[in-house]
Structures are given as structure tokens and as C-alpha cells.
Design a protein around this motif. Structure first.
Motif, PDB file in Angstrom:
ATOM      1  N   VAL A   1      -7.224   4.074 -11.224  1.00 34.69           N
ATOM      2  CA  VAL A   1      -6.987   3.014 -10.246  1.00 34.69           C
ATOM      3  C   VAL A   1      -8.285   2.241 -10.021  1.00 34.69           C
ATOM      4  O   VAL A   1      -9.341   2.842  -9.792  1.00 34.69           O
ATOM      5  CB  VAL A   1      -6.514   3.585  -8.881  1.00 34.69           C
TER       6      VAL A   1
ATOM      7  N   LEU B   1      -4.574   9.336   0.497  1.00 35.14           N
ATOM      8  CA  LEU B   1      -4.429  10.391  -0.514  1.00 35.14           C
ATOM      9  C   LEU B   1      -5.017  11.706  -0.007  1.00 35.14           C
ATOM     10  O   LEU B   1      -4.456  12.783  -0.240  1.00 35.14           O
ATOM     11  CB  LEU B   1      -5.102   9.987  -1.826  1.00 35.14           C
TER      12      LEU B   1
ATOM     13  N   ASP C   1      -8.709   2.793   2.301  1.00 33.25           N
ATOM     14  CA  ASP C   1      -7.410   3.198   2.865  1.00 33.25           C
ATOM     15  C   ASP C   1      -6.613   4.049   1.876  1.00 33.25           C
ATOM     16  O   ASP C   1      -5.954   5.022   2.278  1.00 33.25           O
ATOM     17  CB  ASP C   1      -6.585   1.962   3.260  1.00 33.25           C
ATOM     18  N   THR C   2      -6.677   3.687   0.605  1.00 32.88           N
ATOM     19  CA  THR C   2      -5.928   4.445  -0.408  1.00 32.88           C
ATOM     20  C   THR C   2      -6.490   5.860  -0.519  1.00 32.88           C
ATOM     21  O   THR C   2      -5.745   6.844  -0.521  1.00 32.88           O
ATOM     22  CB  THR C   2      -5.989   3.722  -1.769  1.00 32.88           C
TER      23      THR C   2
ATOM     24  N   ALA D   1       0.838  -1.200   0.000  1.00 36.10           N
ATOM     25  CA  ALA D   1       0.000   0.000   0.000  1.00 36.10           C
ATOM     26  C   ALA D   1       0.879   1.258   0.000  1.00 36.10           C
ATOM     27  O   ALA D   1       0.602   2.216  -0.710  1.00 36.10           O
ATOM     28  CB  ALA D   1      -0.927  -0.010   1.211  1.00 36.10           C
ATOM     29  N   ASP D   2       1.977   1.227   0.783  1.00 33.96           N
ATOM     30  CA  ASP D   2       2.847   2.413   0.883  1.00 33.96           C
ATOM     31  C   ASP D   2       3.533   2.714  -0.439  1.00 33.96           C
ATOM     32  O   ASP D   2       3.631   3.873  -0.849  1.00 33.96           O
ATOM     33  CB  ASP D   2       3.927   2.200   1.961  1.00 33.96           C
TER      34      ASP D   2
ATOM     35  N   THR E   1      -5.745  -3.013  -7.747  1.00 39.83           N
ATOM     36  CA  THR E   1      -5.221  -3.445  -6.446  1.00 39.83           C
ATOM     37  C   THR E   1      -6.098  -4.537  -5.828  1.00 39.83           C
ATOM     38  O   THR E   1      -7.307  -4.594  -6.083  1.00 39.83           O
ATOM     39  CB  THR E   1      -5.139  -2.263  -5.441  1.00 39.83           C
TER      40      THR E   1
ATOM     41  N   LEU F   1       2.554   1.812  -3.454  1.00 40.81           N
ATOM     42  CA  LEU F   1       1.569   2.275  -4.441  1.00 40.81           C
ATOM     43  C   LEU F   1       1.219   3.739  -4.175  1.00 40.81           C
ATOM     44  O   LEU F   1       1.157   4.557  -5.096  1.00 40.81           O
ATOM     45  CB  LEU F   1       0.293   1.420  -4.405  1.00 40.81           C
ATOM     46  N   LEU F   2       1.016   4.065  -2.892  1.00 38.54           N
ATOM     47  CA  LEU F   2       0.663   5.437  -2.531  1.00 38.54           C
ATOM     48  C   LEU F   2       1.728   6.426  -3.023  1.00 38.54           C
ATOM     49  O   LEU F   2       1.391   7.458  -3.624  1.00 38.54           O
ATOM     50  CB  LEU F   2       0.512   5.532  -1.005  1.00 38.54           C
TER      51      LEU F   2
ATOM     52  N   THR G   1      -9.829  -0.782  -7.526  1.00 37.54           N
ATOM     53  CA  THR G   1      -9.599  -1.670  -6.386  1.00 37.54           C
ATOM     54  C   THR G   1     -10.630  -2.786  -6.510  1.00 37.54           C
ATOM     55  O   THR G   1     -11.826  -2.531  -6.468  1.00 37.54           O
ATOM     56  CB  THR G   1      -9.721  -0.920  -5.039  1.00 37.54           C
TER      57      THR G   1
ATOM     58  N   ILE H   1      -4.817  -3.902  -0.560  1.00 39.03           N
ATOM     59  CA  ILE H   1      -4.745  -2.447  -0.770  1.00 39.03           C
ATOM     60  C   ILE H   1      -6.181  -2.013  -1.029  1.00 39.03           C
ATOM     61  O   ILE H   1      -6.719  -2.216  -2.114  1.00 39.03           O
ATOM     62  CB  ILE H   1      -3.828  -2.086  -1.959  1.00 39.03           C
TER      63      ILE H   1
ATOM     64  N   ASP I   1      -8.322  -5.671  -3.334  1.00 39.56           N
ATOM     65  CA  ASP I   1      -9.169  -5.130  -2.266  1.00 39.56           C
ATOM     66  C   ASP I   1     -10.016  -6.284  -1.743  1.00 39.56           C
ATOM     67  O   ASP I   1     -11.101  -6.520  -2.228  1.00 39.56           O
ATOM     68  CB  ASP I   1     -10.053  -4.010  -2.828  1.00 39.56           C
TER      69      ASP I   1
END
Ligand code: UDP
Length: 244
Positions: A39, A97, A92-93, A20-21, A67, A23-24, A41, A88, A69
Motif C-alpha cells: 500500500v 489496522l 489513519d489506515t 477508507a472503510d 491512496t 479499503l480497510l 499513501t 485515506i 493522502d
């Protein structure tokens, strides 16, 4: 240039093999570079829907990042002997953001959810994400999206979040993503969670990969959704056999 991630394909859907980090960080870099980004999910329900609707499958395969999910996707990748590092999620994404956007004074446009949820968000977003520039907020119950898309085009937000449920949100994003140079993402029921109308499962349930059980218990109409899991796993096992 941002790193490109390797992928693991589960029933025709290529999932990014990353954290996740990471990708972020990539999404943030693309926003700063004004690179248009789509994107998706995806959970097993979306994978199964895509399996049965080739046009939808084509459309989401055109996303820049898909991602995992849902724990069902991690289970599928494990069956294929190509494990993915972690879930991910759309929520959360989006949340990460928005926190970043607050710090960097970047802008977001919100399309989706019921009018009462949108009314709450108008109050809570400025409080919860100080510094975030809210380019616009519109509920997800419209017949014609012309005025909304014109507003997005006029305001040129760094990010557009579409909470319309699938397949509507991905259709909307695929159709309109090129009206801005920013990021577009479908986020399902995330505005409801953000507005506090629906709880996220407590940490214990999340950490034990039981968020689906918690949400089904709170909203029994979701039973229909987890009912597809056995068929999904069966198809993934078939895919695994074909690969050997
Ligand atoms: N929704 C919407 N317009 C529609 C249908 C649904 O804005 O025409 C919203 C709905 O209010 C909810 C979200 O889309 O906020 C879908 O949530 P759901 O729980 O179905 O999605 P999930 O998180 O399970 O993908």
C-alpha cells in the motif's frame, strides 16, 4: 476474492476510488487470506517526485493500492472531473489496522523513526493496542537493512509498517515485500504521531481540510513541501486539458 477498485490517475499515479472503510475491509481480508499487499499513501509531494523520477513512479505503480493522502490529491481529481470520495491517510489506515490487529491478535513489525521515538513506542504500543502482537520494532537510521529484513522474514508478521519517509520507505517495501505473505505499507512520519512526538492537527483543522496549514505552522520547515502545490495544480490542469 476482494473487490478491485476503479482508479483515478493523477499525473501518472492511479489512486483507488473508494472510502477508507472499504479499503480497510479489503486490506483485512487480504491479510487473513495471506495475500502479499503493498500500500502506498501518496500526497502531491510524492506525485511530483514520481513525475520527476520515472524509476520511483514505476516502483509505486507496482503497489496494489495507492491512496489519496492529502487534500491536494482530492483537488487534483476534482480538476480532472473524476472526484475521489475522501482522503485515506497513512496514519489513519495504520491506526485502524493496529486496532483490528489488537482485537484479532495479529502481528505487526515497525521499521522507522528515531531511536527515542522507537523507545516510546515500545512502551506505548502494548498499552494502546492490547492484543497486538509486536513482531519487532527497529528505528529507521541504519546503514544496512540485512539484519532487519532477516528478522522480518523470521517473524513473518501480518503487517510491516515502514516509517522512513519517501522515497526510502517505498524502495524498502518494494525490495523486501516478498519476504512475507502479509501487508507492507510506507507511513511517513506516522510513528512520530503515534508516539505523541508530533501532534495530529486538531479535528477542526482536519475537518476544514487545513491539516497542512496547521502542520506547516507548527513546523515551518514544511513550507518547502507546500511550495510545490501551485506547480502540481498547474500540471494537473494541463492533464485535464489534454483529456478534453
Ligand atoms: N526517517 C527514518 N530514517 C531516515 C529518514 C527519516 O526513519 O533515514 C523517519 C523520520 O524520523 C520520520 C519519518 O521517517 O519519522 C519521515 O517523516 P516525514 O515527516 O518526513 O514524513 P511525512 O509524514 O511528511 O511523509
Amino acid at each position: 476474492m476482494q473487490p478491485s477498485f476503479s482508479t483515478v490517475t493523477v499525473l501518472g499515479i492511479p489512486f483507488v476510488k473508494t472510502t477508507a472503510d472499504r479499503l480497510l475491509a479489503t486490506l483485512q481480508a487480504r491479510i487473513v487470506a495471506e495475500q502479499n499487499t503493498f500500500v502506498v499513501t501518496a500526497n502531491p509531494e510524492i506525485v511530483m517526485y514520481a513525475h520527476e523520477h520515472p524509476e520511483y513512479q514505476r516502483l509505486i505503480r507496482n503497489a496494489d493500492y495507492i491512496t489519496p493522502d492529502g487534500v491536494g490529491i482530492l483537488d487534483g481529481a476534482k480538476i480532472l472531473n473524476q472526484p475521489l470520495p475522501e482522503r485515506i491517510t497513512g496514519f489513519d489506515t495504520m491506526h485502524a489496522l493496529l486496532e483490528w490487529a489488537g482485537r484479532e491478535h495479529r502481528s505487526a513489525y515497525f521499521v522507522g523513526a528515531k531511536p527515542e521515538v522507537v523507545a516510546t513506542l515500545k512502551r506505548t504500543l502494548p498499552r494502546d493496542f492490547p492484543g497486538l502482537v509486536i513482531a519487532g520494532i527497529h528505528d529507521g537510521y541504519f546503514d544496512d537493512d540485512t539484519a532487519i529484513v532477516a528478522d522480518i522474514q523470521a517473524t513473518q508478521p501480518d503487517m510491516v509498517f515502514a516509517a522512513l519517509g519517501f522515497p526510502k520507505q517505498e524502495n524498502f517495501v518494494a525490495q523486501h515485500r516478498h519476504t512475507t505473505k502479509g501487508l507492507w505499507m510506507g507511513v511517513g512520519g506516522s510513528f512520530d504521531v503515534l508516539a505523541g512526538a508530533v501532534d495530529r492537527a486538531p479535528k477542526f483543522w482536519q475537518e476544514h481540510h487545513l491539516e497542512w496549514a496547521y502542520r506547516t505552522f507548527k513546523e515551518p520547515k514544511r513550507l518547502k513541501r507546500i511550495a510545490i502545490i501551485p506547480r502540481y495544480l498547474h500540471l494537473v490542469r494541463q492533464q485535464a486539458k489534454q483529456q478534453h
